[in-house]
Scaffold this motif. Structure first.
Motif, PDB file in Angstrom:
ATOM      1  N   GLU A  26      89.084  -2.536 -16.329  1.00  0.00           N
ATOM      2  CA  GLU A  26      89.688  -1.581 -15.386  1.00  0.00           C
ATOM      3  C   GLU A  26      89.073  -1.725 -13.991  1.00  0.00           C
ATOM      4  N   ILE A  27      87.748  -1.768 -13.906  1.00  0.00           N
ATOM      5  CA  ILE A  27      87.092  -1.905 -12.604  1.00  0.00           C
ATOM      6  C   ILE A  27      87.070  -3.393 -12.277  1.00  0.00           C
ATOM      7  N   PRO A  56      84.370  -5.152 -17.624  1.00  0.00           N
ATOM      8  CA  PRO A  56      85.181  -4.146 -16.915  1.00  0.00           C
ATOM      9  C   PRO A  56      86.626  -4.591 -16.693  1.00  0.00           C
ATOM     10  N   MET A  90      79.278   7.094 -14.699  1.00  0.00           N
ATOM     11  CA  MET A  90      78.480   6.450 -15.737  1.00  0.00           C
ATOM     12  C   MET A  90      76.994   6.730 -15.557  1.00  0.00           C
ATOM     13  N   ASP A 149      81.200   1.030 -24.151  1.00  0.00           N
ATOM     14  CA  ASP A 149      80.298   1.056 -22.996  1.00  0.00           C
ATOM     15  C   ASP A 149      78.893   0.603 -23.372  1.00  0.00           C
ATOM     16  N   THR A 161      93.791  -4.286 -10.640  1.00  0.00           N
ATOM     17  CA  THR A 161      93.923  -3.114  -9.771  1.00  0.00           C
ATOM     18  C   THR A 161      94.851  -3.383  -8.604  1.00  0.00           C
ATOM     19  N   MET A 186      87.308   3.573  -6.796  1.00  0.00           N
ATOM     20  CA  MET A 186      87.179   3.383  -8.244  1.00  0.00           C
ATOM     21  C   MET A 186      85.774   2.915  -8.613  1.00  0.00           C
ATOM     22  N   ILE A 187      85.243   1.954  -7.859  1.00  0.00           N
ATOM     23  CA  ILE A 187      83.890   1.457  -8.132  1.00  0.00           C
ATOM     24  C   ILE A 187      82.879   2.589  -7.992  1.00  0.00           C
ATOM     25  N   VAL A 209      81.356  -4.569 -12.778  1.00  0.00           N
ATOM     26  CA  VAL A 209      82.411  -4.697 -11.777  1.00  0.00           C
ATOM     27  C   VAL A 209      82.868  -6.149 -11.798  1.00  0.00           C
ATOM     28  N   CYS A 251      77.637  -0.699 -16.992  1.00  0.00           N
ATOM     29  CA  CYS A 251      78.634  -0.531 -15.936  1.00  0.00           C
ATOM     30  C   CYS A 251      78.823  -1.871 -15.237  1.00  0.00           C
ATOM     31  N   ASP A 307      83.395   5.898  -8.061  1.00  0.00           N
ATOM     32  CA  ASP A 307      83.585   6.941  -9.080  1.00  0.00           C
ATOM     33  C   ASP A 307      83.085   6.483 -10.449  1.00  0.00           C
ATOM     34  N   GLN A 308      83.367   5.219 -10.795  1.00  0.00           N
ATOM     35  CA  GLN A 308      82.897   4.694 -12.075  1.00  0.00           C
ATOM     36  C   GLN A 308      81.371   4.713 -12.151  1.00  0.00           C
TER      37      GLN A 308
END
Length: 302
Positions: free
Chosen positions: A203-204, A201, A231, A183, A209, A223-224, A244, A242, A226-227
């Motif tokens: 995962e994001i 990212p 963070m 990160d 997805t 997801m966006i 996207v 962070c 919450d991430q």
């Protein structure tokens, strides 16, 4: 039995690194990465919402092309409306085939990241000479098309050979996005000196997805959010990145676009947005290079 190790970097627990802040005392660096990709008609590789058809597979080719004809313009307009900078992971064939897209990127002052020639090929499928030629051709075309040489690279399909970091360093790149191991940025070894890894990212990311894991657009919105929320909280302890990742043909679809818009509005209208550095990966890399040795993982070897 001794396990093989890549030796590109050493293990560095994030809990053992010195604290620092991003420019202006910000704690969370946030960036949007838009994949601007071209696919060969009838080619064997390509994202798909269902299954690949027999060549030339016009259904899936046209679905991808929709992103460049329609979807990307919605994303540009949304970023303009929200005042968000972007980086664009650009296949070099975009420069010749879609000049209006390059003109919009330049008008926005966004960053172009090298992303190979086309997403119809992978670097790992080439020998070293062929891969070096791919990097050189893509870099030359992107430099000519954007007027500035790209400083960062992410391989098509996030694909690398064993020599990719070496070849990128030798081609003049100063950071890459292919290693989602952290990160925070960290330094990697190459045969020609260090190159910086900037978090990307995986995962994001709308494609895995919604196309691979078959999650819904509303799931991606959550997801966006919450991430970002998690963070932002974790960044109280240490600065984080962070990101996207978006694809024109995925979130450019109207029913997905409205979910993306909701997620990004949540971020830009957040009560604690003054703790966030809205930026691009090239700026993250540039700032990381200004920090004293020992702050960024691997920097003691610089």
């Amino acid at each position: 039995m001794e396990m093989h190790h890549h030796a590109r970097y050493d293990y560095s627990p994030i809990t053992e690194r010195p604290d620092f802040s991003w420019p202006g005392g910000k704690r969370l660096a946030f960036y949007l990465a838009l994949n601007v990709e071209h696919f060969a008609f009838g080619g064997p590789l390509g994202h798909t919402p269902t299954s690949l058809g027999p060549p030339p597979d016009p259904r899936n080719y046209a679905w991808r092309d929709y992103g460049l004809r329609v979807g990307i313009w919605r994303i540009f307009d949304l970023a303009d409306k929200l005042g968000l900078p972007m980086c664009h992971l650009v296949n070099s064939t975009i420069c010749e085939r879609y000049p209006q897209i390059m003109a919009r990127i330049k008008a926005r002052g966004d960053e172009v990241v090298g992303h190979g020639r086309t997403n119809s090929e992978r670097q790992a499928d080439l020998n070293e000479a062929g891969e070096a030629n791919l990097i050189r051709e893509a870099t030359d075309a992107l430099t000519q098309g954007n007027g500035v040489a790209p400083g960062g690279w992410m391989g098509p399909w996030i694909s690398e050979s064993a020599a990719t970091p070496d070849l990128l360093k030798e081609a003049g790149y100063n950071y890459l996005l292919d290693w989602p191991a952290d990160d925070q940025p960290f330094w990697m070894r190459t045969r020609s000196g260090p190159i910086l890894s900037v978090p990307y990212p995986i995962e994001i990311n709308d494609s895995p997805t919604m196309l691979s894991r078959m999650q819904s657009a509303t799931d991606f919105r959550q997801m966006i959010v919450d991430q970002f929320e998690a963070m932002l909280r974790f960044s109280e302890q240490r600065p984080l990145v962070c990101g996207v990742s978006l694809h024109t043909f995925v979130v450019g679809q109207p029913f997905r676009f409205v979910q993306l818009e909701a997620a990004l509005r949540h971020i830009v209208e957040h009560a604690e947005r003054d703790r966030v550095w809205f930026t691009r990966p090239g700026e993250i890399a540039a700032f990381a290079r200004t920090l004293q040795k020992g702050v960024i993982a691997g920097s003691n070897e610089l």
